[in-house]
Design a protein around this motif. Structure first.
Motif, PDB file in Angstrom:
ATOM      1  N   SER A 123       0.823  -1.204   0.000  1.00 16.88           N
ATOM      2  CA  SER A 123       0.000   0.000   0.000  1.00 16.88           C
ATOM      3  C   SER A 123       0.859   1.257   0.000  1.00 16.88           C
ATOM      4  CB  SER A 123      -0.917  -0.011   1.221  1.00 16.88           C
ATOM      5  OG  SER A 123      -1.622   1.185   1.323  1.00 16.88           O
ATOM      6  N   ALA A 124       1.933   1.245   0.768  1.00 13.59           N
ATOM      7  CA  ALA A 124       2.787   2.426   0.886  1.00 13.59           C
ATOM      8  C   ALA A 124       3.429   2.796  -0.447  1.00 13.59           C
ATOM      9  CB  ALA A 124       3.859   2.197   1.939  1.00 13.59           C
ATOM     10  N   VAL A 125       3.859   1.832  -1.214  1.00 17.34           N
ATOM     11  CA  VAL A 125       4.519   2.153  -2.479  1.00 17.34           C
ATOM     12  C   VAL A 125       3.519   2.334  -3.616  1.00 17.34           C
ATOM     13  CG1 VAL A 125       6.698   1.084  -1.844  1.00 17.34           C
ATOM     14  CG2 VAL A 125       5.001  -0.252  -3.083  1.00 17.34           C
ATOM     15  N   SER A 126       2.356   1.742  -3.526  1.00 14.49           N
ATOM     16  CA  SER A 126       1.342   1.897  -4.571  1.00 14.49           C
ATOM     17  C   SER A 126       0.702   3.260  -4.513  1.00 14.49           C
ATOM     18  CB  SER A 126       0.262   0.813  -4.420  1.00 14.49           C
ATOM     19  OG  SER A 126       0.826  -0.458  -4.591  1.00 14.49           O
ATOM     20  N   GLN A 127       0.587   3.841  -3.345  1.00 11.17           N
ATOM     21  CA  GLN A 127      -0.069   5.118  -3.171  1.00 11.17           C
ATOM     22  C   GLN A 127       0.624   6.212  -3.977  1.00 11.17           C
ATOM     23  OE1 GLN A 127      -0.155   6.441   0.882  1.00 11.17           O
ATOM     24  NE2 GLN A 127      -1.971   7.649   0.567  1.00 11.17           N
ATOM     25  N   ASN A 128       1.934   6.205  -4.022  1.00 15.89           N
ATOM     26  CA  ASN A 128       2.674   7.232  -4.755  1.00 15.89           C
ATOM     27  C   ASN A 128       2.366   7.183  -6.237  1.00 15.89           C
ATOM     28  OD1 ASN A 128       3.822   8.113  -2.405  1.00 15.89           O
ATOM     29  ND2 ASN A 128       5.656   6.882  -2.643  1.00 15.89           N
ATOM     30  N   ARG A 129       2.188   6.009  -6.780  1.00 19.20           N
ATOM     31  CA  ARG A 129       1.867   5.894  -8.203  1.00 19.20           C
ATOM     32  C   ARG A 129       0.519   6.529  -8.494  1.00 19.20           C
ATOM     33  NH1 ARG A 129       3.557  -0.304  -8.755  1.00 19.20           N
ATOM     34  NH2 ARG A 129       5.786  -0.037  -8.462  1.00 19.20           N
TER      35      ARG A 129
END
Length: 80
Positions: free
Chosen positions: A38-44
């Motif tokens: 979730s943490a890295v997908s949010q930036n996309r």
């Protein structure tokens, strides 16, 4: 699949991950995986949204298309 080791994890962080895992009916490992994903997908998502809405925020020269109203000074406050 890759494996990752997290050293020096604060006890409070571990406790909170364990609580989230229990609430979500997952193992701690599965919960940590979900948190990281979730943490890295949010930036996309944010980058894509900003890119798509860029044309709405300004014209080709970077000038905003909408006129902003003039701002005035705040009124004096009388507390008597």
């Amino acid at each position: 699949m890759a494996a990752i080791i997290v050293r020096n994890l604060d006890d409070e962080v571990r406790r909170r991950i364990k609580e989230r895992a229990t609430a979500n009916n997952r193992s701690m490992e599965a919960e940590a995986r979900a948190i990281l994903t979730s943490a890295v997908s949010q930036n996309r998502f944010v980058d894509a949204w900003l890119s798509l809405t860029d044309q709405l925020r300004s014209d080709a020269n970077g000038v905003p298309e909408l006129d902003l109203p003039a701002r005035s000074l705040p009124r004096d406050l009388d507390l008597s």
